[in-house]
Design an enzyme around this catalytic site. Sequence first.
Site, PDB file in Angstrom:
ATOM      1  N   LYS A 168       0.837  -1.203  -0.065  1.00 32.08           N
ATOM      2  CA  LYS A 168      -0.041  -0.039   0.000  1.00 32.08           C
ATOM      3  C   LYS A 168       0.919   1.284   0.131  1.00 32.08           C
ATOM      4  CE  LYS A 168       0.936   1.740   4.108  1.00 32.08           C
ATOM      5  NZ  LYS A 168       1.618   2.978   4.622  1.00 32.08           N
ATOM      6  N   ASP A 220      -1.962  -1.250  10.107  1.00 33.93           N
ATOM      7  CA  ASP A 220      -2.228  -1.217   8.616  1.00 33.93           C
ATOM      8  C   ASP A 220      -2.754  -2.674   8.270  1.00 33.93           C
ATOM      9  OD1 ASP A 220      -0.920   1.158   8.449  1.00 33.93           O
ATOM     10  OD2 ASP A 220       0.884   0.489   7.683  1.00 33.93           O
TER      11      ASP A 220
END
Length: 280
Positions: free
Chosen positions: A8, A133
Amino acid sequence: MLSKAHAKINLSLDVIGKRKDGYHLLKMLMQTIDLYDLIEIKKIKKDIIIDCDREYIPKDRRNLAYKAASLFLDRYNIDSGVRINITKNIPVAAGLAGGSTDAATVLKIMRDIFEPDISNEELKEIALDIGADVPFCIEGGTALCEGIGEKITSIKNFKNQILVLVKPNFGLSTKDVYNNLKVEKIYIHPNTTKLIQSIEEDNLESVARNMRNVLENVTLRKYKTLNSIKSNFIELGALGSMMSGSGPSVFGLFDDMLKAQICYDNMKEKYKEVFITRTI
């Protein structure tokens, strides 16, 4: 069973406060990209065994993939083990959620192997015990993530956008970066609302203008290389450039593949880990 574990980037990262327990309160726009590790899991009689093609990757509880497997087996009282093979492509300690996405992918594969009726929401509960995350990495796409990472709101997918990504020759500790951040001295915050609006309107130039990461307040002062990379991106035609997460990876957003390729070739002369990729 084999699956991709996608990295990401942050399109924005804001820190809006700090809890009494020391956790920072975040407001981040997260985006999955087409750079990935490969995770293969096989069921075995007992134990958790980690294999990896990179010798420096820990094979014990320090590895988030190991932690994910352990939490899953314990939570569902599963009386067997797993062998996890990790093929690394995502740079380590880079602000790209390499460990987090591996952990999320382990949870999803283990669900398919052992408990196929578990929802993504239930997986996210386990994920939050692993890292901030990891819940986002369960779903991926484009999302606003708030709190300590547990409040996730999907928005219009910012897919197929061209990125060049540079990981300089050093890693950064997420903990150290946050510990050195003075929340009360963040004077310019991202306009997250405007950034989301820009994505919804397909206004790439406005997206680039509104990308901001407050952790750069810490890292750009200490590591001049990051300033240089950001400047190089703009000089080489990027619409905007920003550090992802707690760094040190920096990406440039492009509207033209030829410009991106020229930039990639230029950056590759200076840095070992350079990637052309897209948002997905």
